[in-house]
Design an enzyme around this catalytic site. Structure first.
Site, PDB file in Angstrom:
ATOM      1  N   PHE A  49      23.952  48.451  35.980  1.00 54.20           N
ATOM      2  CA  PHE A  49      25.285  48.353  36.562  1.00 54.20           C
ATOM      3  C   PHE A  49      26.271  49.260  35.827  1.00 54.20           C
ATOM      4  O   PHE A  49      27.006  50.043  36.440  1.00 54.20           O
ATOM      5  CB  PHE A  49      25.734  46.892  36.494  1.00 54.20           C
ATOM      6  CG  PHE A  49      27.064  46.602  37.135  1.00 54.20           C
ATOM      7  CD1 PHE A  49      27.248  46.769  38.494  1.00 54.20           C
ATOM      8  CD2 PHE A  49      28.117  46.132  36.381  1.00 54.20           C
ATOM      9  CE1 PHE A  49      28.472  46.475  39.097  1.00 54.20           C
ATOM     10  CE2 PHE A  49      29.341  45.822  36.968  1.00 54.20           C
ATOM     11  CZ  PHE A  49      29.518  46.004  38.331  1.00 54.20           C
ATOM     12  N   GLU A  50      26.287  49.185  34.521  1.00 57.33           N
ATOM     13  CA  GLU A  50      27.215  49.999  33.738  1.00 57.33           C
ATOM     14  C   GLU A  50      26.846  51.476  33.786  1.00 57.33           C
ATOM     15  O   GLU A  50      27.721  52.346  33.739  1.00 57.33           O
ATOM     16  CB  GLU A  50      27.269  49.465  32.301  1.00 57.33           C
ATOM     17  CG  GLU A  50      27.914  48.077  32.240  1.00 57.33           C
ATOM     18  CD  GLU A  50      27.922  47.464  30.845  1.00 57.33           C
ATOM     19  OE1 GLU A  50      27.206  47.999  29.954  1.00 57.33           O
ATOM     20  OE2 GLU A  50      28.626  46.459  30.647  1.00 57.33           O
ATOM     21  N   GLY A  84      34.320  44.090  32.209  1.00 56.04           N
ATOM     22  CA  GLY A  84      33.081  44.249  31.470  1.00 56.04           C
ATOM     23  C   GLY A  84      32.358  42.914  31.379  1.00 56.04           C
ATOM     24  O   GLY A  84      32.922  41.847  31.658  1.00 56.04           O
ATOM     25  N   GLU A 127      32.483  34.059  34.230  1.00 57.19           N
ATOM     26  CA  GLU A 127      31.404  34.791  34.906  1.00 57.19           C
ATOM     27  C   GLU A 127      30.170  34.739  34.012  1.00 57.19           C
ATOM     28  O   GLU A 127      29.669  35.748  33.528  1.00 57.19           O
ATOM     29  CB  GLU A 127      31.817  36.237  35.187  1.00 57.19           C
ATOM     30  CG  GLU A 127      30.863  36.976  36.107  1.00 57.19           C
ATOM     31  CD  GLU A 127      31.205  38.450  36.285  1.00 57.19           C
ATOM     32  OE1 GLU A 127      30.533  39.118  37.088  1.00 57.19           O
ATOM     33  OE2 GLU A 127      32.138  38.938  35.624  1.00 57.19           O
ATOM     34  N   HIS A 163      36.280  35.254  39.220  1.00 58.63           N
ATOM     35  CA  HIS A 163      34.969  34.615  39.339  1.00 58.63           C
ATOM     36  C   HIS A 163      35.045  33.106  39.080  1.00 58.63           C
ATOM     37  O   HIS A 163      34.885  32.325  39.985  1.00 58.63           O
ATOM     38  CB  HIS A 163      33.921  35.267  38.430  1.00 58.63           C
ATOM     39  CG  HIS A 163      33.584  36.662  38.808  1.00 58.63           C
ATOM     40  ND1 HIS A 163      32.858  36.976  39.933  1.00 58.63           N
ATOM     41  CD2 HIS A 163      33.903  37.848  38.227  1.00 58.63           C
ATOM     42  CE1 HIS A 163      32.733  38.284  40.032  1.00 58.63           C
ATOM     43  NE2 HIS A 163      33.363  38.843  39.020  1.00 58.63           N
ATOM     44  N   ASP A 206      32.554  44.477  43.667  1.00 57.36           N
ATOM     45  CA  ASP A 206      32.094  45.875  43.617  1.00 57.36           C
ATOM     46  C   ASP A 206      31.212  46.168  44.823  1.00 57.36           C
ATOM     47  O   ASP A 206      30.012  46.438  44.685  1.00 57.36           O
ATOM     48  CB  ASP A 206      31.301  46.135  42.332  1.00 57.36           C
ATOM     49  CG  ASP A 206      32.081  45.819  41.079  1.00 57.36           C
ATOM     50  OD1 ASP A 206      32.918  46.640  40.684  1.00 57.36           O
ATOM     51  OD2 ASP A 206      31.856  44.726  40.508  1.00 57.36           O
TER      52      ASP A 206
END
Length: 506
Positions: A203-204, A322, A355, A380, A438
């Site tokens: 993901f990052e 993050g 999250e 979240h 996202d």
């Protein structure tokens, strides 16, 4: 009894008394049973919404659709989204949700709002676009008027227009580039991403892959406009965007500061509204990665306070982004996050919190700490059910959760949407909104896919048109807009909603 059902909190004590009375007498009263069922239904999200005759007819159509959906051999909310997407697209419920005015999207990230195919087919075909391949098989991009300086742990830069000119078929190259910008996989996602550590690493990495494309000044403007377009087409009328406000660069390598970036967001938003008068607008939540140290956080909060003062119309507030499990908890930054209150400056917070599924860790206290810092909303809040005090505080303070169903599933917090904590929260009308986090990373667009997962997965048969209507209203009432702006936005939404209902009742 009808009066009591309109006032569920006042009715509870009375009905429980009658329940205990019948229990003592061992005589189940069918009228009491019916009253309790109605009372429970009235307490869920949308349970107090009074539908018009036209809405009731549409609701009946929706109920029939949902009953048919729930007996399908493959029930989409029980499947991983990458496997369920095509099934959802074929659903008549999804088709209806696409047309539905959904209000606002309050939890969207700047670099993951646009379909990656648009980035590849539009942006990477522009002149002066260079690409290199990293040692771990990822990619990096830069636009430059001359050959860029080499990057560490990356191959030599290749000008894409030269590379494509040598190829007979560029489809494989384009597909390869797209695969580096999304988590979507044709293989079994559970095998490709066996743990949260693995999927967060990918993901990052995807953000690093597209960074050099999106932060190029001409692309930056077009990218944001395209993002607004994709949400607008999905019948979203307002956005609140989490944005890192990075330095934006020009072809000659010169850069623009954070204020320029925020001003550009403001200008593009105004242009989009001028082009689409029934779009209400967008605001920016300035973000920083939670992996920074305390001194960097303090400087960033100082910058946020100045931006809030200089751009009050477009700047909504501040947040940390993050992975929570590997990042520093909110309490670590308590001195920096206390600066606005100490100085009497109004800097609204919109903290990501909860999250995580790591119960009892230091990070697991982020929910309570977010509320202690007077967060306006909670990003979240997946762990909220495990924190009864935080849950009670968020309800009493009217702090809504920004629930992102697909994100939580893809990032391996929940497998089956029917087991998502928000399903229980919605049954008691906890303040929340539905958003998509996202979407580009997950192969989704706009809000409709997440609304489907919430409506069909969280709600089962019990959630109805009133639930959808309440969620759309929530997205405006829990936004950062002023009360006067909210009223104006709701008027605009209501007109679109009435048109939607009238066009879909047969």
């Amino acid at each position: 009894m009808a009066v009591l059902l309109q006032r569920p909190h006042a009715a509870v004590a009375c009905l429980l008394f009658l329940y205990h009375l019948t229990s003592v007498l061992s005589i189940p009263d069918p009228r009491l049973r019916e009253a309790l069922i109605k009372l429970e239904a009235s307490m869920q999200t949308g349970g107090q919404v009074v539908l018009t005759d036209a809405e009731k007819r549409l609701d009946a159509v929706l109920l029939k659709m949902k009953q048919e959906e729930m007996v399908r051999a493959e029930f989409p909310p029980a499947l991983h989204f990458f496997k369920a997407k095509d099934l959802i697209k074929a659903s008549p419920i999804f088709s209806l949700l696409q047309k539905m005015p959904k209000g606002g999207a309050l939890h969207i990230h700047d670099l993951a709002m646009v379909d990656v195919e648009w980035l590849v087919k539009n942006v990477t075909y522009r002149p002066h676009c260079y690409m290199c391949v990293t040692d771990n098989k990822s990619i990096r991009f830069i636009f430059s008027s001359k050959e860029p300086k080499a990057l560490p742990q990356c191959s030599a830069w290749t000008l894409l227009e030269h590379l494509r000119a040598k190829m007979i078929n560029v489809t494989d190259l384009d597909n390869s580039i797209m695969a580096n910008m999304t988590l979507v996989t044709d293989q079994d996602p559970e095998t490709v991403y066996p743990s949260q550590d693995v999927i967060w690493a990918k993901f990052e990495e995807t953000f690093l892959a597209l960074w050099g494309l999106v932060t190029y000044a001409p692309v930056f403007r077009d990218y944001y406009y395209q993002g607004l377009t994709e949400f607008y087409v999905d019948n979203v009328m307002y956005l609140e965007l989490r944005a890192l406000l990075p330095e934006i660069y020009e072809l000659d390598g010169s850069t623009h500061d954070t204020a320029w970036t925020l001003k550009t967001y403001q200008e593009v938003t105004k242009q989009f509204i001028a082009d689409h008068p029934d779009f209400f607008g967008a605001r920016i939540i300035f973000t920083i990665h939670r992996g920074v140290n305390a001194s960097v956080m303090a400087r960033t909060v100082e910058k946020a306070m100045k931006l809030q003062k200089d751009f009050p119309d477009i700047m909504a507030g501040f947040d940390l982004v993050g992975r929570e499990d590997s990042g520093r908890p909110l309490w670590y930054f308590r001195d920096a996050l206390s600066l606005p209150a100490e100085r009497g400056v109004a800097l609204p917070f919109f903290f990501h919190a909860g999250e995580t599924d790591l119960e009892g860790t230091e990070v697991d206290q982020n929910l309570l700490d977010a509320l202690l810092f007077n967060t306006s909303r909670i990003g979240h809040g997946f762990a909220l059910l495990r924190h009864p005090v935080a849950k009670d505080l968020s309800r009493k303070q009217g702090v809504a959760l920004e629930v992102c169903p697909i994100s939580n599933q893809v990032m391996k917090l929940v497998n089956d949407m029917r087991n998502h904590p928000a399903a229980a929260l919605m049954l008691e009308n906890h303040p929340l909104v539905i958003s998509s986090d996202d979407p580009a990373m997950f192969g989704a667009t706009g809000l409709s896919y997440d609304f489907y997962e919430a409506f069909v997965g969280f709600g089962g048969i019990s959630f109805h048109l009133g639930s959808l209507k309440q969620l759309a209203i929530n997205s405006i009432r829990y936004s950062s807009l002023t009360p006067k702006q909210q009223d104006k936005a709701l008027d605009l939404w209501q007109r679109r909603w009435d048109k939607f209902v009238s066009e879909n009742v047969f």
